[in-house]
Design an enzyme around this catalytic site. Structure first.
Site, short mmCIF file in Angstrom:
data_model
loop_
_atom_site.label_atom_id
_atom_site.label_comp_id
_atom_site.label_asym_id
_atom_site.label_seq_id
_atom_site.Cartn_x
_atom_site.Cartn_y
_atom_site.Cartn_z
N LYS A 145 0.85 -1.21 0.00
CA LYS A 145 0.00 0.00 0.00
C LYS A 145 0.88 1.24 0.00
CE LYS A 145 -1.73 1.67 3.99
NZ LYS A 145 -1.46 3.08 4.30
N ASN A 146 1.86 1.29 0.90
CA ASN A 146 2.63 2.52 1.07
C ASN A 146 3.66 2.75 -0.03
OD1 ASN A 146 1.06 3.05 3.23
ND2 ASN A 146 2.59 2.53 4.77
N ARG A 187 -4.88 10.92 3.87
CA ARG A 187 -3.73 11.80 4.09
C ARG A 187 -2.71 11.69 2.98
NH1 ARG A 187 -1.44 14.06 7.68
NH2 ARG A 187 0.55 13.19 7.04
N CYS A 225 -5.38 12.82 12.34
CA CYS A 225 -6.07 11.53 12.19
C CYS A 225 -5.99 10.85 13.54
CB CYS A 225 -5.42 10.69 11.09
SG CYS A 225 -3.88 9.99 11.62
N ARG A 266 -0.21 14.85 12.84
CA ARG A 266 0.42 14.59 11.54
C ARG A 266 0.52 15.85 10.66
NH1 ARG A 266 -1.54 8.93 9.42
NH2 ARG A 266 0.41 9.04 8.26
N PRO A 267 1.33 16.81 11.07
CA PRO A 267 1.50 18.03 10.29
C PRO A 267 2.23 17.76 8.97
CG PRO A 267 3.09 17.92 12.06
CD PRO A 267 2.18 16.77 12.27
N ILE A 268 2.32 18.80 8.16
CA ILE A 268 3.05 18.66 6.88
C ILE A 268 4.15 19.71 6.76
CG2 ILE A 268 1.13 17.58 5.62
CD1 ILE A 268 0.70 20.38 4.30
N ASP A 269 4.58 20.25 7.91
CA ASP A 269 5.60 21.32 7.89
C ASP A 269 6.90 20.88 7.20
OD1 ASP A 269 5.62 19.65 10.27
OD2 ASP A 269 7.39 20.80 10.85
N LEU A 270 7.26 19.62 7.34
CA LEU A 270 8.52 19.14 6.74
C LEU A 270 8.40 19.05 5.22
CD1 LEU A 270 9.49 16.38 9.32
CD2 LEU A 270 10.38 18.73 9.16
N ASP A 329 4.44 0.86 12.11
CA ASP A 329 3.25 0.21 11.54
C ASP A 329 3.10 -1.23 11.98
OD1 ASP A 329 3.34 1.88 8.29
OD2 ASP A 329 2.75 2.54 10.28
N ILE A 370 7.28 7.28 17.21
CA ILE A 370 7.00 8.02 15.97
C ILE A 370 5.71 8.85 16.08
CG2 ILE A 370 6.61 7.82 13.48
CD1 ILE A 370 9.39 6.88 14.25
N ARG A 416 -8.65 -0.27 4.02
CA ARG A 416 -7.70 0.70 3.47
C ARG A 416 -6.36 0.03 3.22
NH1 ARG A 416 -7.60 6.33 6.39
NH2 ARG A 416 -6.20 6.54 4.62
C1 EPZ Z 1 4.08 7.10 6.33
O1 EPZ Z 1 3.29 8.13 6.88
C2 EPZ Z 1 3.17 5.90 6.21
N1 EPZ Z 1 2.06 6.20 5.30
C3 EPZ Z 1 2.63 5.51 7.59
O2 EPZ Z 1 1.87 4.31 7.43
C4 EPZ Z 1 3.82 5.21 8.50
O3 EPZ Z 1 3.34 4.94 9.80
C5 EPZ Z 1 4.77 6.42 8.55
O4 EPZ Z 1 5.17 6.76 7.20
C6 EPZ Z 1 6.03 6.13 9.36
O5 EPZ Z 1 6.70 5.03 8.84
C7 EPZ Z 1 2.25 6.13 3.96
O6 EPZ Z 1 3.33 5.81 3.49
C8 EPZ Z 1 1.07 6.44 3.10
P1 EPZ Z 1 6.10 10.44 8.53
P2 EPZ Z 1 3.87 9.65 6.95
O7 EPZ Z 1 6.06 11.70 7.75
O8 EPZ Z 1 4.70 9.92 5.75
C9 EPZ Z 1 6.01 13.77 11.89
C10 EPZ Z 1 0.03 2.91 7.72
O9 EPZ Z 1 -0.46 2.39 8.73
N2 EPZ Z 1 5.92 14.73 10.77
O10 EPZ Z 1 7.30 9.54 8.39
O11 EPZ Z 1 2.74 10.56 7.23
C11 EPZ Z 1 4.75 12.92 12.00
O12 EPZ Z 1 3.77 13.59 12.76
C12 EPZ Z 1 0.46 4.36 7.74
O13 EPZ Z 1 0.22 2.31 6.63
C13 EPZ Z 1 6.05 16.09 11.06
O14 EPZ Z 1 6.21 16.49 12.20
O15 EPZ Z 1 4.81 9.56 8.23
C14 EPZ Z 1 5.27 11.68 12.70
O16 EPZ Z 1 5.32 11.93 14.09
C15 EPZ Z 1 0.16 5.01 9.08
N3 EPZ Z 1 5.97 16.98 10.04
C16 EPZ Z 1 6.69 11.53 12.16
O17 EPZ Z 1 7.04 12.82 11.61
C17 EPZ Z 1 5.79 16.57 8.73
O18 EPZ Z 1 5.75 17.43 7.83
C18 EPZ Z 1 6.83 10.50 11.06
O19 EPZ Z 1 5.85 10.79 10.08
C19 EPZ Z 1 5.67 15.19 8.47
C20 EPZ Z 1 5.75 14.28 9.51
#
Ligand code: EPZ
Length: 427
Positions: A22-23, A99, A123, A128-132, A313, A335, A405
């Site tokens: 999926k991912n 998302r 969620c 889960r911000p998108i600042d990065l 996950d 995480i 999903r």
């Molecule tokens: C991906 O989510 C996966 N989703 C998630 O899988 C997985 O849990 C996660 O990576 C970690 O491995 C998909 O690939 C579609 P992150 P993502 O950005 O990209 C923080 C599942 O069950 N963060 O690596 O959203 C965030 O809040 C799903 O299949 C910021 O602060 O995860 C988290 O604490 C759930 N700012 C940490 O970083 C940002 O701009 C890691 O998030 C982005 C993230």
């Protein structure tokens, strides 16, 4: 809403096919936006999120054509054609449901020089911000505007210059957006502290097949030379390491023996090492991974971490499995800030779990008892299914749309290896 009924206690045994990831699918599909030629993806899983992403691509003007699976694949073939984009906006009603829609941001800026994406909102597992994501695009030269719940990214003169992206925190999605924006930038881009998940390796390999120039694939530093244009390709989606890990836990919790056909042990080393430490026998072979558990489970101490560490996950699924271990386990979720929604539901089935902040202490119990339980998020739902497989009596899991999903044909795959499981609709 559909529910899943499980009558627990059966030992699972047999061959279980592992679907496309999926991912990986959710970051490979938007790559099609980067070229006006067709991108064909093989081994695509049949999942609600994949369908939702297809609808989003259609809204942007891309066509998505589905064909049947090839004999050597479990998943379907989808060809995405984004010859001419008719929009560069991902609307709130789609983003709020999925998302991963944010993953059109990078490719739209890379192809059209601009993108407008609804802020995703939080969620169940965290805000889960998108600042990065936005920081990365800015470091590559994009102008970012935030207004009315939307973010707009614009490349000066219609094309990103490129630059040096340095992530303070490892982020899978932000790394994916940065890579997809960088491959057609005017100049070069260096990405530091990049996420190294196998799904990102799959993304980079697909982009290289489309003509991109990426070095350092699989490491925390990626060097990308922008190309004027990318071409189409045919690419096979990697197997789902989280689905495979989830069914490995099903073998473990039922004292069973499953052959996970199509699984790639190389992508799930931390999961397999943890299972071995718990006393599970793992045999890697050319067609996949065999998992056998016959003499009980030892407790574990685990902390989630970015790849190659133990995957967040997999945390909920291991928690369910460790409810049956001989002793106390300690799980730490580093995480996400709220990824213990499965704990109260497992407790209703007789689990003994104490949560303090980011740490959960799981004391093994002699038996779990079936009960009506509520799914809250994707991986929490799977932990309830796993507990139900091992519980005495009947478990009814509600809100199974969470499961749909991320787990393709779950009850079909589990029934085929001996589970007493069925889906019932409210209709
Ligand atoms: C991906 O989510 C996966 N989703 C998630 O899988 C997985 O849990 C996660 O990576 C970690 O491995 C998909 O690939 C579609 P992150 P993502 O950005 O990209 C923080 C599942 O069950 N963060 O690596 O959203 C965030 O809040 C799903 O299949 C910021 O602060 O995860 C988290 O604490 C759930 N700012 C940490 O970083 C940002 O701009 C890691 O998030 C982005 C993230």
């Amino acid at each position: 809403m559909d529910r899943i009924l499980i009558r627990g206690g059966n030992r699972l045994a047999g061959r279980l096919p592992i679907s496309g990831a999926k991912n990986a699918a959710l970051t490979l599909m938007p790559c099609a936006l980067l070229t006006d030629e067709p991108l064909t993806l093989r081994n695509l899983p049949r999942l609600a999120d994949v369908d939702s992403f297809g609808h989003l691509l259609n809204q942007l003007g891309a066509s998505t054509q589905i064909e049947g699976a090839r004999p050597e694949d479990f998943g379907r073939v989808m060809t995405v054609r984004a010859g001419r984009l008719t929009a560069t906006e991902a609307p709130y009603d789609i983003v709020r449901k999925m998302r991963a829609s944010i993953l059109v941001l990078g490719p739209l800026v890379g192809r059209a020089g601009e993108a407008t994406v609804s802020l995703p909102g939080g969620c169940a597992i965290g805000n889960r911000p998108i600042d990065l994501h936005l920081k990365a695009l800015e470091e590559m030269g994009a102008a970012i505007e935030l207004a009315a719940g939307y973010v707009k990214a614009t490349a000066p003169g219609g094309r990103l210059p490129g630059g040096r992206v340095s992530f303070p925190v490892v982020s899978v999605g932000a790394t994916e957006n940065a890579v997809m924006a960088a491959v057609t930038a005017k100049g070069g881009t260096r990405i530091e502290n990049a996420a190294r998940e196998p799904e990102i390796v799959d993304l980079c390999n697909c982009l290289v097949a489309m003509g991109a120039s990426i070095s350092g694939i699989g490491t925390e530093t990626l060097e990308i030379e922008g190309r004027d244009r990318l071409h189409g390709a045919t690419y096979r989606v990697m197997p789902d390491r989280i689905e495979a890990g989830s069914y490995a836990c099903a073998a473990a919790i039922t004292g069973g023996s499953l052959d996970l056909v199509g699984a790639d042990a190389g992508d799930m080393r931390a999961t397999l090492d943890a299972l071995i430490e718990a006393g599970v026998t793992i045999e890697e072979h050319k067609d996949g991974v065999r998992v056998e558990a016959s003499n009980g489970l030892a407790p574990l101490t685990l902390s989630t971490a970015p790849y190659p560490g133990f995957a967040t996950d997999m945390q909920a699924q291991f928690m369910a499995m460790l409810c049956k271990a001989n002793g106390a386990s300690v799980l730490t979720e580093t995480i996400f800030e709220n990824r213990y929604m499965h704990v109260p539901e497992l407790a209703r089935m007789g689990a003994d779990i104490q949560v303090r902040g980011r740490t959960a202490v799981v004391r093994g119990v002699d038996k779990l008892v079936g009960a009506p339980v509520m799914a809250t998020d994707l991986r929490a739902s799977m932990s309830l299914i796993l507990a139900g497989l091992a519980a005495e009596g009947e478990t009814v899991v509600q809100r199974v749309y969470h499961l749909d999903r991320g787990y393709e044909r779950l009850e079909e795959k589990l029934s085929a290896v001996g589970a007493d499981i069925e889906r019932v609709g409210d209709g």
